[in-house]
Motif scaffolding. Structure first.
Motif, PDB file in Angstrom:
ATOM      1  N   LYS A   1      -3.375   4.684  10.163  1.00  0.00           N
ATOM      2  CA  LYS A   1      -3.893   5.385   8.993  1.00  0.00           C
ATOM      3  C   LYS A   1      -3.025   6.583   8.607  1.00  0.00           C
ATOM      4  CE  LYS A   1      -8.365   5.874   8.849  1.00  0.00           C
ATOM      5  NZ  LYS A   1      -9.755   6.377   9.069  1.00  0.00           N
TER       6      LYS A   1
ATOM      7  N   SER B   1      -8.945  -5.417   3.095  1.00  0.00           N
ATOM      8  CA  SER B   1      -8.557  -5.491   1.688  1.00  0.00           C
ATOM      9  C   SER B   1      -8.514  -4.116   1.017  1.00  0.00           C
ATOM     10  CB  SER B   1      -9.518  -6.408   0.912  1.00  0.00           C
ATOM     11  OG  SER B   1     -10.855  -5.951   1.033  1.00  0.00           O
ATOM     12  N   GLU B   2      -9.453  -3.242   1.342  1.00  0.00           N
ATOM     13  CA  GLU B   2      -9.527  -1.925   0.686  1.00  0.00           C
ATOM     14  C   GLU B   2      -8.650  -0.929   1.448  1.00  0.00           C
ATOM     15  OE1 GLU B   2     -13.664  -0.997   0.522  1.00  0.00           O
ATOM     16  OE2 GLU B   2     -14.111  -2.596  -0.911  1.00  0.00           O
ATOM     17  N   LYS B   3      -7.338  -1.126   1.327  1.00  0.00           N
ATOM     18  CA  LYS B   3      -6.399  -0.361   2.146  1.00  0.00           C
ATOM     19  C   LYS B   3      -6.157   1.056   1.631  1.00  0.00           C
ATOM     20  CE  LYS B   3      -3.998  -4.334   4.143  1.00  0.00           C
ATOM     21  NZ  LYS B   3      -4.386  -4.032   5.545  1.00  0.00           N
TER      22      LYS B   3
ATOM     23  N   GLY C   1       0.808  -1.206   0.000  1.00  0.00           N
ATOM     24  CA  GLY C   1       0.000   0.000   0.000  1.00  0.00           C
ATOM     25  C   GLY C   1       0.843   1.257   0.000  1.00  0.00           C
TER      26      GLY C   1
ATOM     27  N   ARG D   1      -7.787   4.387  -0.540  1.00  0.00           N
ATOM     28  CA  ARG D   1      -8.902   5.072  -1.182  1.00  0.00           C
ATOM     29  C   ARG D   1      -8.386   6.391  -1.750  1.00  0.00           C
ATOM     30  NH1 ARG D   1     -14.385   3.539   0.456  1.00  0.00           N
ATOM     31  NH2 ARG D   1     -14.238   1.618   1.691  1.00  0.00           N
TER      32      ARG D   1
ATOM     33  N   ILE E   1     -10.880   2.816  -5.415  1.00  0.00           N
ATOM     34  CA  ILE E   1     -10.275   1.860  -4.473  1.00  0.00           C
ATOM     35  C   ILE E   1      -9.457   0.860  -5.292  1.00  0.00           C
ATOM     36  CG2 ILE E   1     -10.690   0.169  -2.651  1.00  0.00           C
ATOM     37  CD1 ILE E   1     -13.388   1.525  -2.149  1.00  0.00           C
ATOM     38  N   PRO E   2      -8.159   1.075  -5.451  1.00  0.00           N
ATOM     39  CA  PRO E   2      -7.344   0.174  -6.274  1.00  0.00           C
ATOM     40  C   PRO E   2      -7.080  -1.155  -5.565  1.00  0.00           C
ATOM     41  CG  PRO E   2      -5.948   1.801  -5.224  1.00  0.00           C
ATOM     42  CD  PRO E   2      -7.365   2.176  -4.881  1.00  0.00           C
ATOM     43  N   LYS E   3      -6.819  -2.173  -6.352  1.00  0.00           N
ATOM     44  CA  LYS E   3      -6.479  -3.481  -5.798  1.00  0.00           C
ATOM     45  C   LYS E   3      -5.021  -3.468  -5.366  1.00  0.00           C
ATOM     46  CE  LYS E   3      -6.468  -8.448  -6.808  1.00  0.00           C
ATOM     47  NZ  LYS E   3      -6.747  -9.492  -7.828  1.00  0.00           N
TER      48      LYS E   3
ATOM     49  N   TYR F   1      -9.309   9.898  -3.448  1.00  0.00           N
ATOM     50  CA  TYR F   1     -10.415  10.852  -3.559  1.00  0.00           C
ATOM     51  C   TYR F   1     -10.061  11.907  -4.609  1.00  0.00           C
ATOM     52  CZ  TYR F   1     -11.953   8.801   0.858  1.00  0.00           C
ATOM     53  OH  TYR F   1     -12.368   7.924   1.836  1.00  0.00           O
TER      54      TYR F   1
ATOM     55  N   GLU G   1      -7.831  -1.842   7.346  1.00  0.00           N
ATOM     56  CA  GLU G   1      -8.789  -2.410   6.398  1.00  0.00           C
ATOM     57  C   GLU G   1      -8.278  -3.775   5.918  1.00  0.00           C
ATOM     58  OE1 GLU G   1     -11.678  -1.661   5.166  1.00  0.00           O
ATOM     59  OE2 GLU G   1     -12.025   0.312   6.040  1.00  0.00           O
TER      60      GLU G   1
ATOM     61  N   ASP H   1      -5.284   3.043   4.881  1.00  0.00           N
ATOM     62  CA  ASP H   1      -5.771   2.517   6.154  1.00  0.00           C
ATOM     63  C   ASP H   1      -5.345   1.056   6.276  1.00  0.00           C
ATOM     64  OD1 ASP H   1      -7.096   1.736   8.418  1.00  0.00           O
ATOM     65  OD2 ASP H   1      -9.040   2.581   7.848  1.00  0.00           O
TER      66      ASP H   1
END
Length: 345
Positions: A231, A249-251, A131, A253, A281-283, A255, A247, A244
């Motif tokens: 975070k 999986s969705e670490k 991440g 985001r 929300i990228p993988k 904006y 999280e 974050d």
């Protein structure tokens, strides 16, 4: 390519056990030695890894012919003397964070590693997190525009330390990421905190950093908090990102939000327009950061290349920690941070 690298681990406690597990499974390396001052713990760990020989002291480990690189995972106060001894003996060394507890000690280790032509790597784990790597790529490619400020939260209602405060225990993670993302050292630091539980060991610390170009960063660390947060928020002129780590999986985001300036300024209020776009929300790979970090150390030893988190990286973080500690002791007075000395760099 060199033969398999023999690796020794000094310190097999809670975090040391994780390092032992990973170094026992790296490609191009072999876990050949274990060392711990706690005889019972050493025996338990050695029983799980019969291929590694147990040593009661670092001096004994240094005589082992099958140890080319050593991992220091003992207490922070022992990092400097252990790393100094190992580097002087011609070993490549990985040291857990923080590198040392004093700036001059960190500088000495950097000089010694250079003089001995040995690798010195620091365990700034988050720089190997997929991440954070994704976030660093976004910053470097200018996807966020000009980065304005970063703030981080590393809090929990967790283990209360007695030998180090929340600043030295938690903040190395956040500071290493902030310095890595911005690619520069701060000009000064302000830190305030309180020791609610033990009188002298701060449970909560707030750190403010000022960087060249007006960039800012804020770090909040505490083991006395109702939330468990890990975070980072990065605010840029074009986009904003939240990383974050709590999280599943969705670490990350992203904006697509910002404030745009109009082409012709009629009045100040009319010149600024708030823009609110999509949230992406990228993988992100869920590979264990510690596994990546340990493999990186072995690859650098084998290929004789500078680690991502080398001694200089460790020194920069120690300088900020030291300045923040001085600010704490002075009731939040700003403390300037001088650039790394040329003779060290």
């Amino acid at each position: 390519m060199a033969d398999s690298i023999g690796i020794g681990v000094v310190g097999t406690g809670d975090w040391g056990a994780n390092l032992v597990r990973n170094f026992a499974n790296v490609k191009g390396g072999r876990l050949t030695a274990l060392c711990d001052a706690d005889a019972d713990r050493l025996a338990r760990t050695a029983a799980q890894y019969p291929g590694a020989k147990a040593y009661a002291s670092v001096d004994a480990l240094l005589e082992a012919p099958d140890v080319q690189a050593v991992v220091v995972a003992a207490s922070a106060v022992s990092h400097y003397p252990l790393a100094r001894t190992l580097l002087a003996a011609g070993k490549d060394v990985y040291v857990e964070k923080p590198l040392t507890l004093q700036v001059d000690h960190a500088e000495e280790l950097v000089r010694l590693a250079k003089a001995q032509q040995r690798l010195l790597m620091v365990g700034h784990l988050l720089l190997f997190h997929p991440g954070v790597r994704y976030l660093k790529q976004m910053v470097d490619e200018g996807q966020l525009g000009d980065v304005f400020y970063i703030y981080s939260q590393r809090v929990n209602l967790g283990k209360v330390r007695k030998d180090e405060n929340a600043l030295w225990s938690f903040a190395p993670h956040d500071l290493s990421v902030i310095l890595h993302l911005l690619g520069m050292e701060p000009l000064d630091v302000v830190a305030r905190g309180s020791a609610f539980l033990q009188g002298k060991v701060e449970d909560v610390v707030f750190v403010d950093l000022r960087f060249p170009g007006g960039k800012l960063a804020h770090v909040h660390v505490s083991w006395l908090d109702p939330h468990k947060l890990r975070k980072f928020t990065v605010v840029g002129s074009q986009k904003m990102v939240v990383f974050d780590d709590m999280e599943a999986s969705e670490k990350i985001r992203i904006y697509d939000k910002g404030v745009d300036r109009a082409g012709q300024v009629v009045s100040y209020g009319d010149a600024l327009t708030v823009r609110s776009g999509d949230i992406l929300i990228p993988k992100i790979s869920l590979q264990e950061p510690l596994k990546i970090e340990c493999q990186h150390f072995v690859d650098c030893v084998r290929e004789r290349r500078t680690p991502l988190t080398d001694g200089l990286d460790g020194l920069r973080v120690v300088k900020v920690l030291d300045a923040a500690q001085k600010s704490l002791e002075r009731g939040g007075a700003p403390v300037a941070i001088a650039p790394v000395a040329q003779e060290v760099a």
